[in-house]
Design a protein around this motif. Structure first.
Motif, PDB file in Angstrom:
ATOM      1  N   ASN A  23     -49.546 -16.274 -17.722  1.00  0.00           N
ATOM      2  CA  ASN A  23     -50.967 -17.106 -17.752  1.00  0.00           C
ATOM      3  C   ASN A  23     -52.064 -16.393 -17.088  1.00  0.00           C
ATOM      4  OD1 ASN A  23     -49.528 -19.259 -19.023  1.00  0.00           O
ATOM      5  ND2 ASN A  23     -49.023 -19.805 -16.899  1.00  0.00           N
ATOM      6  N   PHE A  24     -52.062 -15.189 -16.853  1.00  0.00           N
ATOM      7  CA  PHE A  24     -53.117 -14.534 -16.329  1.00  0.00           C
ATOM      8  C   PHE A  24     -54.311 -14.147 -17.132  1.00  0.00           C
ATOM      9  CE2 PHE A  24     -55.520 -10.598 -14.788  1.00  0.00           C
ATOM     10  CZ  PHE A  24     -55.330 -10.937 -13.442  1.00  0.00           C
ATOM     11  N   THR A  25     -55.544 -14.835 -16.814  1.00  0.00           N
ATOM     12  CA  THR A  25     -56.454 -14.425 -17.766  1.00  0.00           C
ATOM     13  C   THR A  25     -57.773 -13.870 -16.820  1.00  0.00           C
ATOM     14  OG1 THR A  25     -57.225 -16.647 -16.858  1.00  0.00           O
ATOM     15  CG2 THR A  25     -56.555 -16.327 -19.478  1.00  0.00           C
ATOM     16  N   GLY A  26     -58.032 -12.660 -17.300  1.00  0.00           N
ATOM     17  CA  GLY A  26     -59.042 -11.719 -16.710  1.00  0.00           C
ATOM     18  C   GLY A  26     -59.774 -10.999 -17.524  1.00  0.00           C
ATOM     19  N   ASN A  27     -60.703 -10.121 -17.184  1.00  0.00           N
ATOM     20  CA  ASN A  27     -61.307  -9.125 -18.195  1.00  0.00           C
ATOM     21  C   ASN A  27     -60.341  -7.992 -18.394  1.00  0.00           C
ATOM     22  OD1 ASN A  27     -61.815  -7.497 -16.198  1.00  0.00           O
ATOM     23  ND2 ASN A  27     -63.783  -8.248 -15.499  1.00  0.00           N
ATOM     24  N   THR A  56     -56.954  -7.467 -16.175  1.00  0.00           N
ATOM     25  CA  THR A  56     -55.647  -7.533 -16.640  1.00  0.00           C
ATOM     26  C   THR A  56     -55.018  -6.048 -16.662  1.00  0.00           C
ATOM     27  OG1 THR A  56     -56.679  -8.599 -18.614  1.00  0.00           O
ATOM     28  CG2 THR A  56     -54.236  -8.091 -18.942  1.00  0.00           C
ATOM     29  N   ASP A  72     -53.636  -6.137 -13.292  1.00  0.00           N
ATOM     30  CA  ASP A  72     -52.252  -7.061 -13.243  1.00  0.00           C
ATOM     31  C   ASP A  72     -51.259  -6.217 -13.643  1.00  0.00           C
ATOM     32  OD1 ASP A  72     -51.054  -9.356 -13.050  1.00  0.00           O
ATOM     33  OD2 ASP A  72     -51.138  -9.695 -14.967  1.00  0.00           O
ATOM     34  N   SER A 112     -47.731 -22.660 -22.972  1.00  0.00           N
ATOM     35  CA  SER A 112     -47.642 -21.193 -23.247  1.00  0.00           C
ATOM     36  C   SER A 112     -46.155 -20.863 -23.118  1.00  0.00           C
ATOM     37  CB  SER A 112     -48.581 -20.155 -22.607  1.00  0.00           C
ATOM     38  OG  SER A 112     -48.171 -20.294 -21.038  1.00  0.00           O
ATOM     39  N   GLN A 154     -44.303 -16.757 -23.020  1.00  0.00           N
ATOM     40  CA  GLN A 154     -44.470 -15.352 -23.048  1.00  0.00           C
ATOM     41  C   GLN A 154     -42.852 -14.941 -22.980  1.00  0.00           C
ATOM     42  OE1 GLN A 154     -46.139 -13.010 -19.823  1.00  0.00           O
ATOM     43  NE2 GLN A 154     -46.036 -11.325 -20.930  1.00  0.00           N
TER      44      GLN A 154
END
Lengths: 506, 611
Positions: free
Chosen positions: A358-362, A366, A369, B279, B281
């Motif tokens: 669930n990593f959300t970044g630009n 990312t 990460d 979600s 993955q």
């Protein structure tokens, strides 16, 4: 050559076929596919599960008939109708194979490239400085790394490079003792690396120790570890230094046809650094690839245009400048992103998984990460390969250096650099190519432990889970791919032989 | 040249220094505060009581915290939304699906069946025939807003029919792991389709009626996917009409599970539990977020993530806060690593309902066939205390020797069994003298005066290898010659167990919490009666356990069964398997359970607290 390749392919196909029979048979007798359910208490649901498992694995059919069924499906791959069967849960193995292979390649590719570069470089250096302190120390380290069990290296790395680093980065600081100790150790390492007279050794030790001793507190004061920064000034200096190094090792500073393209490239790097800032703040992979293409094409054109008879040297100098500049520009963007990334992921280096759930970044966040997740397993895989490559390269180089043509080359008056790179290194590469090719095949299969320890779901996991469930289909998919890769790379190494060594060309 | 080089180095150094000097300290100088826990932490486990003594925590005013808790119960991939198909029915997938499904009952930490009053109530209105009246909570709704009604119960019931076959005459219409409820209660849930009350009438008495699944998938979703109205679906289910149900069954069996990493579409991803799938993955993790329409106690945190991690990698992941709760394989190694982390983690130890035992073979080539005294002699020399002391106590300091086959310590029945059926004086401690006497008196074939005993288990299993070594060390003194004949395929089809070509079998049953499960193991001719044991008294008593609705009679029959099993020396129980879980010190409400549900049995109640 063609008949040779075809013959090799034919033999390889037979070997693969025999291997597949053997592995299939061994997998079917490796255990009880229903063992996990037999000890479940007498829930009627478990009986239904057992029945489903019997149907899924087709256990009522003898193994060789199941094998032939599998072979029929796998043979379909030749004309594009692949059917590698289903696993115990009824999922198509082909789908799993795709994602598993992608995951493993991501893991393996980088580590093989790093291991090749570092291992061969170290091997060449140790061979040139045979029986020096540097050689002894590298030999010692290589044997230590070589004998380390992979899982243990992984556990140690997790302990120090992940857990302890993450604890430290929350509030980074060094005690004076740490600074002094690091300065002395790094000084000693560089001293041994540089070698030479006692005066030179003392000087290199002193310079490095002082620089490190000053830099560590200075960077801490800069809060560099949490807020890394580089800025255009540093990039300019480094780019110019690289250009100067390229000139100094080729034609010197006097040749306008070489230094002009290099200087223009350096200027272009700085212009692009500013011009592309906004674009690169939120890029995508296509932009980066385009940038890489430009970073090679532009210096090539410049060198070709201005270089005249020094064309290759001009291109080389200009390209080293632009590539360094491109690399530093990316690093600068990563530096700028780092504080924001740390806010999203306060413990940057994780011990498990190919990315943070669930990593959300630009884009850059990312990228960081994925990079931080890739770091530890890549290091683990690379470390062991580096050790072996450096040893093989050293042996090959020493072997070549004793050859008559080396003496001839030296007596012709060729510069030592040319002798080493052209005459020695190129010939020494022949045995190394075989090893790297075979190693690549082995690493794809051998990432089993690394994948397990770091929680990646790749080829190794496919194999292991298949074996654990006494489920031949995933195991066979693994065998097919690793066996295929081994055959392919064996063939490839033969072809590369021919390219490197004109004597083999038939 | 040399001078030039040095001057070049100096120049480069100066330039670098200049470039670096242009930097100034980064960031603002006040260190940012680390993310604090927002929302109020609920009562910690120490304060809140478990409902009915072993049920979920009584957290009345629980509020959802903003934050994520990451848990791993193993590296096995999640099967898919519908975990009731045979391919997806496993403890790993059920741990996740338990959070977005609901039921009228659940297992407490000691295996007791506890009513879930959030969904509704169930009461027995008649014992003969067994008739149960269910009332669904009027507030109960699916996460898409559709009320939970009798239609959903009819679907849960009607999809459990293994003999309702599709047009090919082979595969069931509903590929359900459970296929007997329609046969047990042919009329199904009776009540208004859109209402909240129904009655279920069983053909036979059934003490385990509470464990039947009467709430699982949403009927309105299945109806829509099958292109029929809910009313039509319900009547087709009640008629068990294979043709009309073909589409519904096909969707039920495959429509939700599209393979790893593929969550069902939003209109299919419907929850009746505190969380809902958010979600997935492939190969990495599944995340759940609170179900906004859940009418019961609020979910503990705003995101709950299940990661698929190998047991061996869990401790360091917990240490690095990549995980907050972990459920590893219980090994001594793991315990030591966890203990080394000190107060940063809470180690949660205890018994599980999986129990280890040695069973004798009563058929085939067994040396124990028709020789009760020899069986008793072997049971007497098995060092049960030593096994528990050396192999189990390091993992669970509270472990004790198990003396019952039909109940666990903590059950009301256990003390009765031990007092009335278990011959404590004979088996409490190793009795080599008595054992040797019986061996000497036995007519069994002896080589060098010793009776060879072939004991096996499914290898590799280090713990069982150690157990056999301890048994050998002890029993060889009593005149036995113990041979370890374990293999990878010991209990597999065609292996020694199925051919009855062994003397003793060391293995474990995973207790299911059912009251009537013992008959499958000890009655004549049952598939799980591996040793082909047969005794008329046991058959009679176990038939009673299956047909009575009276718990006292049920208990009496089990005690009588145990008495006979000890007299015949069917086999000897040794210990309950230890369970180990661990949680970060900043996670609360994580509680050990003995049942197969595992540590995540109350995952919706987990929250963070300040360390």
């Amino acid at each position: 050559m063609l008949s040779f390749i075809l013959r090799r392919l034919g033999i390889s196909a037979i070997v693969l076929l025999l291997a597949s029979v053997l592995v299939y048979f061994l997998t079917t007798i490796s255990g009880d596919p229903l063992a996990g359910m037999r000890e479940q208490a007498n829930d009627p649901k478990v009986a239904a599960q057992m029945q489903a498992r019997i149907v899924a694995l087709d256990l009522d059919t003898p193994w060789f008939i199941r094998y032939l069924k599998w072979l029929g499906g796998a043979a379909g791959c030749v004309w594009g109708q692949c059917n590698l069967g289903t696993d115990v849960n009824g999922n198509a193995v082909l789908d799993q194979l795709g994602s598993a292979a992608a995951s493993t390649l991501r893991l393996v590719l980088l580590s093989v490239v790093i291991a090749c570069i570092v291992g061969i470089l170290v091997g060449v250096l140790t061979a040139i400085r045979q029986y020096s302190d540097f050689d002894y120390i590298v030999t010692f380290i290589a044997f230590v790394l070589f004998s380390l069990p992979v899982f243990w290296v992984a556990v140690l790395l997790k302990e120090y490079a992940a857990i302890n680093y993450n604890n430290w980065i929350a509030n980074p600081s060094f005690t004076p003792a740490q600074v002094v100790l690091t300065a002395i150790i790094l000084g000693l390492i560089v001293m041994l690396f540089m070698g030479g007279s006692w005066k030179r050794r003392v000087l290199s030790f002193g310079v490095v120790a002082v620089v490190v001793g000053v830099a560590m507190p200075y960077f801490t004061w800069l809060r560099f570890w949490q807020y890394p920064q580089m800025g255009p000034a540093v990039i300019a200096v480094v780019v110019l230094a690289v250009g100067a190094f390229a000139l100094q090792t080729t034609v010197g500073f006097k040749e306008r046809r070489v230094w002009l393209p290099a200087l223009i490239s350096a200027a272009l790097v700085m212009v692009v650094y500013y011009a592309s800032w906004n674009l690169l703040s939120e890029p995508n992979w296509w932009i980066l690839i385009l940038g890489l293409v430009l970073a090679i094409a532009v210096p090539w054109l410049l060198g070709a245009w201005l270089g005249g008879r020094y064309r290759p040297q001009a291109i080389g100098a200009a390209a080293s400048v632009t590539l360094t500049g491109a690399f530093l520009t990316i690093v600068d963007h990563l530096f700028v992103t780092w504080p924001g990334f740390m806010a999203l992921k306060p413990r940057p280096i994780s011990t498990i998984g190919s990315n943070t759930p669930n990593f959300t970044g630009n884009f850059w966040e990312t990228f960081l990460d994925n990079g931080t997740q890739l770091l530890l397993p890549t290091v683990v895989l690379a470390v062991v390969s580096i050790a072996s490559y450096s040893r093989y390269t050293r042996a090959a180089m020493i072997d070549v250096q004793g050859q008559d043509y080396m003496r001839t080359a030296r007596s012709k008056g060729l510069p030592e650099r040319t002798v080493i790179l052209r005459h020695a290194f190129r010939n020494a590469l022949i045995p190394i190519v075989t090893i790297v090719a075979m190693d690549f095949a082995a690493v794809i299969g051998g990432a089993v432990i690394t994948e397990q320890v770091f929680g990646w779901k790749g080829m190794g996991e496919l194999f292991q889970t298949g074996l654990k469930n006494v489920d031949p289909a995933p195991v066979m998919a693994f065998v097919l791919v690793t066996g295929g890769v081994a055959v392919l790379f064996n063939l490839l190494s033969d072809v590369i032989y021919a390219l490197i060594d004109p004597r083999i060309r038939v | 040249m040399r001078l030039k080089r040095i001057s070049l180095a100096v120049a480069a150094g100066a330039a670098a220094a200049l470039a670096l000097a242009s930097c100034s300290p980064g960031g603002n100088n006040t260190p940012s505060s680390s993310g604090s826990v927002s929302g109020s932490a609920s009562d910690s486990a120490a304060q809140a009581a478990q409902i009915d003594g072993s049920g979920k925590l009584d957290l009345k005013d629980i509020q959802t915290q903003d934050g994520e808790i990451k848990v791993s119960v193993g590296s096995t991939e999640f099967g898919g939304y519908n975990t009731l198909t045979p391919a997806t029915y496993d403890t790993y997938s059920s741990a996740i699906s338990a959070l977005y499904t609901t039921g009228f009952f659940y297992f407490g930490t000691d295996g007791k069946v506890i009513p879930n009053e959030t969904l509704g109530t169930a009461e027995v209105v008649s014992d003969s025939p067994l008739q149960v009246k269910y009332t669904i909570n009027p507030d109960a709704v699916w996460s898409d807003g559709t009320p939970i009604t009798v239609a959903d119960a009819v679907l849960a019931w009607g999809s459990q029919n293994a003999s309702l076959l599709g047009s090919d005459g082979k595969t069931p219409v509903f590929n359900n792991v459970s296929g007997d409820l329609v046969a047990l209660a042919p009329k199904g849930p009776e009540g208004d389709v859109n209402g909240k009350e129904f009655t279920l009438t069983y053909k036979e008495p059934n003490l385990d009626w509470k464990l039947q699944t009467l709430m699982a998938q949403p009927a309105h979703v299945v109806a829509k996917q099958a292109g029929m109205s809910v009313d039509d679906l319900v009547s087709a289910l009640r008629e068990q009409d294979a043709t009309k149900l073909a589409k519904a069954g096909a969707f039920w069996s495959t429509g939700w599970n599209k393979g790893a990493g593929q969550l069902p579409a939003d209109d299919l991803n419907v929850s009746s539990g505190p969380y809902i799938l958010d979600s997935w993955q492939k190969g990495q993790s599944v995340s759940l977020v609170p179900n906004p329409k859940y009418w019961g106690p609020k979910a503990g945190v705003s995101k709950l993530t299940f990661r698929f991690v190998d047991s061996g990698a869990m401790v360091q992941a917990l240490q690095n806060k990549d995980l907050d709760v972990m459920s590893p394989q219980p090994t001594l190694d793991t315990i030591k690593q966890l203990e080394a982390l000190g107060s940063a983690v809470k180690i949660i130890k205890g018994d599980t309902m999986t129990w280890e035992h040695v069973d004798f073979n009563f058929a085939g080539t067994s040396v124990f066939k028709d020789d009760a005294d020899l069986r008793k002699a072997f049971a007497m020399c098995i060092p049960r205390e030593q096994i528990v002391e050396q192999l189990i106590k390091p993992l669970n300091p509270d472990a004790k020797v198990l003396n019952s086959r039909v109940s666990f310590p903590g059950d009301d029945l256990y003390d009765r069994v031990v007092q009335e059926a278990y011959p404590a004086s004979t088996y409490d401690s190793v009795n080599l003298e008595e054992s040797k006497k019986l061996v000497d008196a036995s007519s069994a074939a002896k080589t060098n005066g010793k009776v060879t005993v072939r004991i096996g288990y499914n290898s590799p299993n280090p713990r069982r290898a150690n157990e056999v070594q301890l048994i050998k060390a002890s029993c060889d003194q009593a005149g036995f010659d113990v041979k370890d004949i374990s293999s990878e395929t010991f209990s597999a089809e065609g292996g020694p167990v199925t051919k009855n070509d062994y003397d003793a079998f060391l293995f474990a049953w995973a207790g299911s919490g059912q009251l009537t499960s013992d008959s499958n193991i000890y009655m004549t001719g049952q598939p799980q009666n591996f040793g082909k044991y047969s005794n008329a008294e046991v058959d009679k008593q176990l038939t009673i356990t299956k047909t009575t609705m009276d718990l006292t009679k049920h208990g009496d029959a089990l005690v009588a069964t145990e008495k006979q099993l000890w007299d015949d020396m069917f086999g000897i129980p040794i210990f309950q398997h230890p369970g180990i879980d661990a949680a970060g010190a900043d996670v609360t409400n994580v509680i050990h359970t003995q049942t197969q549900d595992g540590i995540t049995w109350n995952a919706e109640q987990w929250q963070r607290v300040a360390e």
